[in-house]
Design a protein around this motif. Structure first.
Motif, PDB file in Angstrom:
ATOM      1  N   SER A  66       1.527  -8.616  -1.982  1.00  0.00           N
ATOM      2  CA  SER A  66       0.589  -8.913  -0.902  1.00  0.00           C
ATOM      3  C   SER A  66      -0.677  -8.050  -0.968  1.00  0.00           C
ATOM      4  N   ILE A  67      -0.739  -7.148  -1.935  1.00  0.00           N
ATOM      5  CA  ILE A  67      -1.906  -6.278  -2.100  1.00  0.00           C
ATOM      6  C   ILE A  67      -2.960  -7.017  -2.930  1.00  0.00           C
ATOM      7  N   LEU A 122       1.709  -5.032  -8.735  1.00  0.00           N
ATOM      8  CA  LEU A 122       0.643  -5.687  -7.972  1.00  0.00           C
ATOM      9  C   LEU A 122       0.130  -6.859  -8.800  1.00  0.00           C
ATOM     10  N   ILE A 150       5.505  -3.111   3.034  1.00  0.00           N
ATOM     11  CA  ILE A 150       4.608  -4.098   2.433  1.00  0.00           C
ATOM     12  C   ILE A 150       5.102  -4.447   1.032  1.00  0.00           C
ATOM     13  N   GLU A 151       5.085  -5.751   0.724  1.00  0.00           N
ATOM     14  CA  GLU A 151       5.454  -6.208  -0.611  1.00  0.00           C
ATOM     15  C   GLU A 151       4.275  -5.984  -1.555  1.00  0.00           C
ATOM     16  N   PRO A 152       4.531  -5.515  -2.772  1.00  0.00           N
ATOM     17  CA  PRO A 152       3.446  -5.285  -3.724  1.00  0.00           C
ATOM     18  C   PRO A 152       2.586  -6.522  -3.982  1.00  0.00           C
ATOM     19  N   LEU A 196       3.327  -0.807 -10.322  1.00  0.00           N
ATOM     20  CA  LEU A 196       3.683  -1.117  -8.928  1.00  0.00           C
ATOM     21  C   LEU A 196       4.025  -2.597  -8.727  1.00  0.00           C
ATOM     22  N   GLY A 246       2.210   5.558  -4.545  1.00  0.00           N
ATOM     23  CA  GLY A 246       1.939   4.179  -4.131  1.00  0.00           C
ATOM     24  C   GLY A 246       3.204   3.437  -3.755  1.00  0.00           C
ATOM     25  N   ALA A 247       4.258   3.610  -4.535  1.00  0.00           N
ATOM     26  CA  ALA A 247       5.537   2.960  -4.224  1.00  0.00           C
ATOM     27  C   ALA A 247       6.099   3.476  -2.902  1.00  0.00           C
ATOM     28  N   LEU A 302       4.036   1.906  -0.043  1.00  0.00           N
ATOM     29  CA  LEU A 302       4.423   0.504   0.161  1.00  0.00           C
ATOM     30  C   LEU A 302       5.769   0.410   0.880  1.00  0.00           C
ATOM     31  N   ARG A 303       6.714   1.220   0.434  1.00  0.00           N
ATOM     32  CA  ARG A 303       8.053   1.216   1.040  1.00  0.00           C
ATOM     33  C   ARG A 303       7.988   1.629   2.510  1.00  0.00           C
TER      34      ARG A 303
END
Length: 66
Positions: free
Chosen positions: A37-38, A65, A33-35, A63, A24-25, A28-29
């Protein structure tokens, strides 16, 4: 997939949450995407780390989130 004896994921017991957090990290990287914003995390597994708390709650926390 063939696993090699020196594969770091089989050298020790790696949990579903750990694998999910690492992937997941990375996702996102790569997506930039910033965590925070999920809005939702969907994690489906037949091999949960434990019953409570759910593996998804652990991944959500790890993460960062909301």
């Amino acid at each position: 997939m063939t696993r090699k004896p020196n594969d770091p994921y089989i050298q020790r017991k790696v949990t579903t949450a750990e694998l999910s957090t690492v992937s997941g990290a990375a996702a996102l990287r790569m997506a930039g995407i910033e965590p925070t914003s999920i809005d939702a995390l969907v994690l489906s597994t037949t091999t949960p780390d434990r019953t409570v708390p759910a593996t998804s709650a652990t991944v959500q926390n790890d993460l960062g989130l909301r």
